[in-house]
Design a protein around this motif. Sequence first.
Motif, PDB file in Angstrom:
ATOM      1  N   ARG A 250       0.483  -1.114  -0.190  1.00 46.25           N
ATOM      2  CA  ARG A 250      -0.269   0.037  -0.005  1.00 46.25           C
ATOM      3  C   ARG A 250       0.779   0.569  -0.067  1.00 46.25           C
ATOM      4  NH1 ARG A 250      -3.338   0.326   4.866  1.00 46.25           N
ATOM      5  NH2 ARG A 250      -2.455  -1.208   5.884  1.00 46.25           N
ATOM      6  N   LEU A 251       1.557   0.673   0.376  1.00 45.92           N
ATOM      7  CA  LEU A 251       3.013   2.380   0.523  1.00 45.92           C
ATOM      8  C   LEU A 251       3.672   2.736  -0.503  1.00 45.92           C
ATOM      9  CD1 LEU A 251       5.217   1.775   4.385  1.00 45.92           C
ATOM     10  CD2 LEU A 251       3.472   3.846   3.765  1.00 45.92           C
ATOM     11  N   ILE A 252       4.270   1.238  -1.295  1.00 40.63           N
ATOM     12  CA  ILE A 252       4.554   1.662  -2.329  1.00 40.63           C
ATOM     13  C   ILE A 252       3.653   1.807  -3.596  1.00 40.63           C
ATOM     14  CG2 ILE A 252       5.227   0.653  -4.229  1.00 40.63           C
ATOM     15  CD1 ILE A 252       7.522   0.468  -2.240  1.00 40.63           C
ATOM     16  N   GLU A 253       1.901   1.594  -3.737  1.00 40.61           N
ATOM     17  CA  GLU A 253       0.783   2.337  -4.065  1.00 40.61           C
ATOM     18  C   GLU A 253       0.622   3.424  -4.690  1.00 40.61           C
ATOM     19  OE1 GLU A 253      -0.744   0.965  -7.341  1.00 40.61           O
ATOM     20  OE2 GLU A 253       0.500  -1.213  -6.822  1.00 40.61           O
ATOM     21  N   ALA A 254       0.946   3.632  -2.790  1.00 45.15           N
ATOM     22  CA  ALA A 254       0.610   5.560  -2.489  1.00 45.15           C
ATOM     23  C   ALA A 254       1.485   6.276  -3.178  1.00 45.15           C
ATOM     24  CB  ALA A 254       0.944   5.676  -1.483  1.00 45.15           C
ATOM     25  N   THR A 255       2.928   5.959  -3.340  1.00 40.87           N
ATOM     26  CA  THR A 255       3.720   6.695  -4.336  1.00 40.87           C
ATOM     27  C   THR A 255       3.351   6.657  -5.612  1.00 40.87           C
ATOM     28  OG1 THR A 255       5.495   4.982  -4.816  1.00 40.87           O
ATOM     29  CG2 THR A 255       5.778   5.594  -3.027  1.00 40.87           C
ATOM     30  N   GLN A 325       4.381  12.651   3.913  1.00 37.15           N
ATOM     31  CA  GLN A 325       3.119  12.938   3.945  1.00 37.15           C
ATOM     32  C   GLN A 325       2.754  11.363   3.656  1.00 37.15           C
ATOM     33  OE1 GLN A 325       0.696  15.227   4.870  1.00 37.15           O
ATOM     34  NE2 GLN A 325      -0.572  13.696   4.651  1.00 37.15           N
ATOM     35  N   ILE A 326       2.860  10.039   3.097  1.00 42.98           N
ATOM     36  CA  ILE A 326       2.277   8.629   2.621  1.00 42.98           C
ATOM     37  C   ILE A 326       2.651   7.909   3.974  1.00 42.98           C
ATOM     38  CG2 ILE A 326       2.516   6.833   1.335  1.00 42.98           C
ATOM     39  CD1 ILE A 326       3.681   8.212  -0.490  1.00 42.98           C
ATOM     40  N   LEU A 327       3.119   8.537   4.715  1.00 38.45           N
ATOM     41  CA  LEU A 327       3.652   7.520   6.087  1.00 38.45           C
ATOM     42  C   LEU A 327       2.173   7.698   6.732  1.00 38.45           C
ATOM     43  CD1 LEU A 327       7.098   7.303   6.632  1.00 38.45           C
ATOM     44  CD2 LEU A 327       5.823   5.371   5.844  1.00 38.45           C
ATOM     45  N   LEU A 328       2.053   9.610   6.650  1.00 34.95           N
ATOM     46  CA  LEU A 328       0.666   9.311   8.059  1.00 34.95           C
ATOM     47  C   LEU A 328      -0.337   9.295   7.039  1.00 34.95           C
ATOM     48  CD1 LEU A 328       2.506  13.799   8.485  1.00 34.95           C
ATOM     49  CD2 LEU A 328       1.863  11.295   9.691  1.00 34.95           C
TER      50      LEU A 328
END
Length: 339
Positions: A250-255, A325-328
């Motif tokens: 999900r973190l990768i997809e958000a980037t 921001q993605i981590l938040l």
Amino acid sequence: MNLQAPAATQAAVAPGHQEALSADQTQWVAQVFRACAGAIEQTIHGKRRVIELVLASVLAGGHVLLEDVPGTGKTALARALGQVVQGTSSRIQFTPDLLPGDVTGVSVFDQRAGVFEFHAGPIFANIVLADEINRASPKTQSALLEVMEEGHVTIDGKTHDVGSPFLVIATQNPVEQAGTYRLPEAQLDRFMIKTSIGYPDEAAMVRILQGDRSGNAPLKPVVTTNTITQAQDFVRKVHVSPLVADYAVRLIEATRRAGEVRLGASVRGTLALVRLASAWALANGRHYVTPDDIRDLAMPVLAHRLVLEPEAEFDGVTAQQIIGQILLDITPPQENGVA
């Protein structure tokens, strides 16, 4: 200190499942990690976090890029790592006139035997220091693409393995410095992490000034290359639950969905994040990865892989801000998924 690897467990393993790590194996890797970090810290004062990131990358089988202003200890850290690991090490000083053959080696015709003989270059070592890598031309930089990804070089149609373990630890000055070339995206993506050392704090600076002034005395080896190889094998057995794997994805997809990003993190980046988290877990005495491991390592693993839109760069947006921001925004799972 006994750094001999404990024997493998003899428990039966169900089909489709990997062999679980024993408590002795887990603690052994953590012991090796602490011993190496403590030795390197004798040279690089007050930078434990950076030292541990580099060592975790070694255990994960990845390469390291250190970017910082001159004089912060980038080369000293790489040299200290080569001394702590009792194996072969080499240093390549990248300059504008360096050629690809100066890195990988060349085939030379032997007139007596009537055949071409391969003369290996400095890339054939366990730990290779690529000093100021962005001072060489893009053509020379591309000589590292194959060997960093596949562990071998191809010269005149013949493949030559560089051996294992194999680590490239490269240093570079910021691109604003005169006489440097920006590393291409394909090159950056082959580095597991990109980090910086930074200036030491006041306490560390006092220790440096009061320390050994006899010169750069070499460190004594702490581990062998066989020890590193065994530890890398254990890293592959660290448990990554579906919950944690889903969080990383999900973190990768958000980037890739971020509006300021033209090119998000790659599949290679996803694998690097999970592998480094596995090594980080073992270094901390755990046989499983937690969501906190993924969060702690997302910045050094992912930030240098993002290519921003020109408008975002013009507005001063950085990849670090986007990852932060993605981590938040992405909520981590509340459980580790470990029974």
